[in-house]
Design a protein around this motif. Structure first.
Motif, short mmCIF file in Angstrom:
data_model
loop_
_atom_site.label_atom_id
_atom_site.label_comp_id
_atom_site.label_asym_id
_atom_site.label_seq_id
_atom_site.Cartn_x
_atom_site.Cartn_y
_atom_site.Cartn_z
N ASP A 96 -26.09 33.14 -34.59
CA ASP A 96 -25.70 31.79 -34.73
C ASP A 96 -26.61 31.05 -33.56
OD1 ASP A 96 -24.26 32.41 -37.07
OD2 ASP A 96 -22.36 32.11 -36.06
N LEU A 97 -26.25 31.34 -32.36
CA LEU A 97 -27.08 30.53 -31.28
C LEU A 97 -28.41 30.38 -31.74
CD1 LEU A 97 -25.27 31.71 -28.10
CD2 LEU A 97 -25.41 29.44 -29.12
N ASN A 98 -29.23 31.52 -32.07
CA ASN A 98 -30.44 31.53 -32.68
C ASN A 98 -30.73 30.59 -33.79
OD1 ASN A 98 -31.76 33.28 -30.39
ND2 ASN A 98 -31.08 35.19 -31.67
N SER A 142 -21.53 27.77 -34.39
CA SER A 142 -21.40 29.01 -33.67
C SER A 142 -20.04 29.12 -33.00
CB SER A 142 -22.54 29.12 -32.67
OG SER A 142 -22.51 27.83 -31.85
N CYS A 143 -19.17 28.56 -33.62
CA CYS A 143 -17.83 28.40 -33.02
C CYS A 143 -17.22 29.99 -33.15
CB CYS A 143 -16.85 27.38 -33.71
SG CYS A 143 -17.54 25.93 -33.56
N VAL A 190 -12.87 34.94 -26.61
CA VAL A 190 -12.71 36.48 -27.07
C VAL A 190 -13.42 36.48 -28.22
CG1 VAL A 190 -11.29 38.08 -27.63
CG2 VAL A 190 -10.78 36.81 -25.48
N SER A 191 -13.13 35.59 -29.19
CA SER A 191 -13.80 35.59 -30.60
C SER A 191 -15.21 36.09 -30.42
CB SER A 191 -13.19 34.99 -31.42
OG SER A 191 -13.62 33.59 -31.34
N LYS A 192 -15.81 35.15 -29.52
CA LYS A 192 -17.29 35.24 -29.35
C LYS A 192 -17.84 36.40 -28.67
CE LYS A 192 -18.16 30.41 -28.86
NZ LYS A 192 -16.97 29.50 -28.57
N PHE A 193 -16.82 37.19 -27.90
CA PHE A 193 -17.29 38.42 -27.58
C PHE A 193 -16.95 39.43 -28.42
CE2 PHE A 193 -16.80 36.88 -22.99
CZ PHE A 193 -18.13 37.06 -22.53
N LEU A 229 -27.00 31.11 -23.02
CA LEU A 229 -25.92 30.47 -23.96
C LEU A 229 -24.94 31.50 -24.14
CD1 LEU A 229 -27.37 27.38 -25.44
CD2 LEU A 229 -26.06 27.38 -23.40
N ARG A 230 -25.34 32.58 -24.75
CA ARG A 230 -24.57 33.75 -25.41
C ARG A 230 -23.58 34.06 -24.25
NH1 ARG A 230 -28.25 38.88 -26.74
NH2 ARG A 230 -28.75 39.56 -24.47
#
Length: 148
Positions: free
Chosen positions: A36-38, A103-104, A24-27, A50-51
């Motif tokens: 962060d993924l980039n 990216s946590c 949920v926090s990623k959304f 991945l996102r």
């Protein structure tokens, strides 16, 4: 038998909290998570996949863990994902990558890399134990039903 069931339930609750929170926090911070993924040491061409894949996988694991019939699948999926995160963390600690932002999701992002490794290993170990207990209970249950 009751202690093993209680242990499994505690592990499931911890995994549900972990994956629901991080998914949920990623959304909630989708833009920050994508950024962060980039900045990870793998190709940016993977970011569009991945996102979505990571948080959806985390939430799917939660759903599997909530249903008794899918629980073992959820435990295996948890073990697989946490093992991947643990391997990645170990590679970071061995300086395999030049730079690595975390990216946590949520407050887990504030852990140091050694703390991440301990955190991840804790979940790998308890999930492995829960799978072992769950498989034993399942085989005992099947054997009992065959004898009836």
């Amino acid at each position: 038998m009751q202690k093993k069931r209680i242990f499994t339930e505690i592990v499931v609750v911890l995994l549900v909290i972990l994956f629901l929170y991080t998914g949920v926090s990623k959304f909630v911070d989708f833009k920050g998570f994508t950024y962060d993924l980039n900045n990870q040491p793998f190709p940016n061409s993977l970011t569009p996949l991945l996102r979505w894949l990571i948080p959806i996988t985390e939430i799917s694991i939660v759903i599997a863990l909530l249903f008794e019939k899918a629980r073992l699948i959820g435990l295996y999926a948890s073990l697989f994902l946490m093992s991947l995160f643990t391997i990645y963390t170990a590679l970071v600690l061995f300086h395999v990558f030049e730079y690595v932002p975390c990216s946590c999701g949520g407050v887990i992002k504030n852990l140091t890399w050694p703390q991440h490794l301990i955190f991840n290993l804790f979940f790998v170990v308890i999930t492995s134990l829960a799978i072992r207990v769950n498989k034993k209970n399942l085989s005992d249950h099947l054997l009992y039903n065959q004898l009836q």
